[in-house]
Design an enzyme around this catalytic site. Structure first.
Site, PDB file in Angstrom:
ATOM      1  N   TYR A 155     -10.351  85.361  49.229  1.00 59.45           N
ATOM      2  CA  TYR A 155     -11.488  85.506  50.088  1.00 59.45           C
ATOM      3  C   TYR A 155     -12.220  85.072  50.803  1.00 59.45           C
ATOM      4  O   TYR A 155     -13.172  86.542  51.370  1.00 59.45           O
ATOM      5  CB  TYR A 155     -12.484  84.658  48.406  1.00 59.45           C
ATOM      6  CG  TYR A 155     -13.645  84.627  48.178  1.00 59.45           C
ATOM      7  CD1 TYR A 155     -14.363  85.647  47.683  1.00 59.45           C
ATOM      8  CD2 TYR A 155     -14.874  84.071  49.151  1.00 59.45           C
ATOM      9  CE1 TYR A 155     -15.493  85.772  46.710  1.00 59.45           C
ATOM     10  CE2 TYR A 155     -16.040  83.831  48.112  1.00 59.45           C
ATOM     11  CZ  TYR A 155     -16.139  84.875  47.314  1.00 59.45           C
ATOM     12  OH  TYR A 155     -18.174  85.002  47.214  1.00 59.45           O
ATOM     13  N   LYS A 159     -14.424  88.516  52.800  1.00 63.02           N
ATOM     14  CA  LYS A 159     -16.088  88.148  53.436  1.00 63.02           C
ATOM     15  C   LYS A 159     -15.575  88.178  54.778  1.00 63.02           C
ATOM     16  O   LYS A 159     -16.900  88.661  54.484  1.00 63.02           O
ATOM     17  CB  LYS A 159     -16.328  87.151  52.343  1.00 63.02           C
ATOM     18  CG  LYS A 159     -16.815  86.604  50.983  1.00 63.02           C
ATOM     19  CD  LYS A 159     -17.477  88.355  50.498  1.00 63.02           C
ATOM     20  CE  LYS A 159     -17.640  87.771  48.957  1.00 63.02           C
ATOM     21  NZ  LYS A 159     -18.515  89.023  48.455  1.00 63.02           N
TER      22      LYS A 159
END
Length: 254
Positions: A155, A159
């Site tokens: 993640y 991001k």
């Protein structure tokens, strides 16, 4: 509310719940026609029904953002229906948290595909209409996790990648009147953070309390906080603001 976005068409991915729903509602309240893309058909039907009862003009579509042809066709449908496409918010996301040694190939691939490939597919499909009309606002939803967060190698990398993607697109598309920016939320009360609490083996209330103790403004974030930041970047008057990452986290982030 003002009519800040009257006459504009806004497309939000993952627009049925949490942050995406709040962003969509903000645009609709301020006069925009909204297109909602989501892979969760049940949530989409529920949100669209709610929005239409409020008198909002909504175009819903079940879309898997990782599939480029599906995205191309769906974005074309939005443009055909509303006659323009002015604002794109890449919000669709998933989490598959785990420590590196436990993380599977599919944990990594799914998170990369939805966040990065999905945003790439959406931006590529939307830009042709924005370039043609020489106007557009793209906002990519990143996260403070991009700075590193235990159990989120996938993640965090995705991001952080979105921030590089944002800055590059701002350079490429600026000459066409298109700005590209990113909003990076900190701790926001959503279904996704509720999932995090379950993973950690604590209640959602406990997670909120633990998070608030680390936040300078001493409160947790709400989806509306992110909608406010997105509305700033999406505003016609923000035309000289591009390639920026705004951390919305109740305090400074490096």
């Amino acid at each position: 509310m003002s009519n800040q976005f009257k006459g504009r068409v806004a497309l939000v991915t993952g627009g049925s719940r949490g942050i995406g729903k709040s962003i969509s509602e903000r645009f609709a309240k301020e006069g925009a026609k909204i297109a909602l893309f989501d892979i969760n058909e049940e949530a989409l039907i529920e949100t669209v029904s709610e929005f239409r009862e409020l008198g909002y003009e909504v175009f819903p579509k079940v879309v898997d953002v990782t599939k480029s042809e599906e995205v191309e066709n769906a974005v074309k449908e939005v443009h055909t229906t509303f006659g323009s496409l002015d604002i794109l918010v890449n919000n669709a996301g998933v989490i598959r948290d785990n420590l590196l040694f436990k993380m599977t190939d599919s944990d990594w691939d799914l998170v990369m595909d939805v966040h990065l490939k999905g945003s790439f597919n959406m931006a590529r499909a939307a830009q042709k209409y924005m370039v043609e009309q020489r106007y557009g606002r793209m906002i990519n939803i990143s996260s403070t996790s991009s700075l590193g967060n235990r159990g989120q190698a996938n993640y965090a990398a995705a991001k952080a990648g979105l921030q590089g993607f944002t800055k590059t697109l701002s350079i490429e598309l600026g000459r066409y009147g298109i700005t590209v920016n990113s909003v990076a939320p900190g701790f926001i009360e959503t279904d996704m953070t509720m999932t995090t609490a379950k993973r950690l083996g604590i209640t959602f209330v406990q997670l909120i309390e633990a998070s608030v103790s680390q936040i300078p403004v001493r409160r947790s974030g709400k989806p509306e906080d992110i909608a406010n930041a997105v509305a700033f970047f999406a505003d016609e008057r923000s035309g000289f603001v591009s390639g920026q990452v705004l951390y919305v986290a109740g305090g400074p982030k490096n």
